[in-house]
Design a protein around this motif. Sequence first.
Motif: not given
Length: 239
Positions: A69-93, A158-162
Amino acid sequence: MRRLLPLVRAAALLASVLGLASCATVNRLQGDVRPFDAPIDTMAVAPVPTAAPAGPSPGDGGGSIYASRSGKGLRLFQDNKAGDVGDLLTIVLVESTTATTQAKTAVTKKSGLDFGAPSIGGATVSGLSASVKGGRDFAGAGDSAQSNKLAGQLTVRVVQDLGNGNLLVRGDKQLRLNQGDELVQVQGIVRRADIGADNRVTSDRVADARIVYGGRGTIARSNAMGWLGRFFNSALFPY
């Protein structure tokens, strides 16, 4: 003129005190945390433009059953890592800094000069001998030690993909506790290769990192020096 000097000094002292008081009340109450308002300037690393792919839009998936539904396609052989604007990732301080400085200085100088009793006609004149001695000593020492440590986790967006494999991320967390608020804010540039399989990245791998941790309210202000105390500990105080 001499009578006016104390009045001028008192007026200058009063103006300085009132200036500090107005800064404390107009800008922000002393002790409250000051978050970053503007995002990181990315003009020097502007995103690389990419051409729009030909064919059907990625949102409809072309009728494929493997399209998500996200329009990025189903990732069968990739980790579900953040890469697009709006994706979430965790920063470990994992911030930890330690600084130590030590300095010592010692200067000593001594000098002496003796004048003996003069003689006139072979006879020594008593009572005219003299001696001059002088000395100068200086000793100074200074020690400074500071250490900081911050540990925890914060999920950012993620607010911007450089466009060069880097992502601009930003996020904050606000906690309203009993007698005040706690604020944690993180923003910076993350490299996609540094994101782990669990969608986490440590803060020491965040470029141009801006990390804020502090509080607002009664408890935060109770640990801050008042405006009058700050004046007597500033460079404006002559003693």
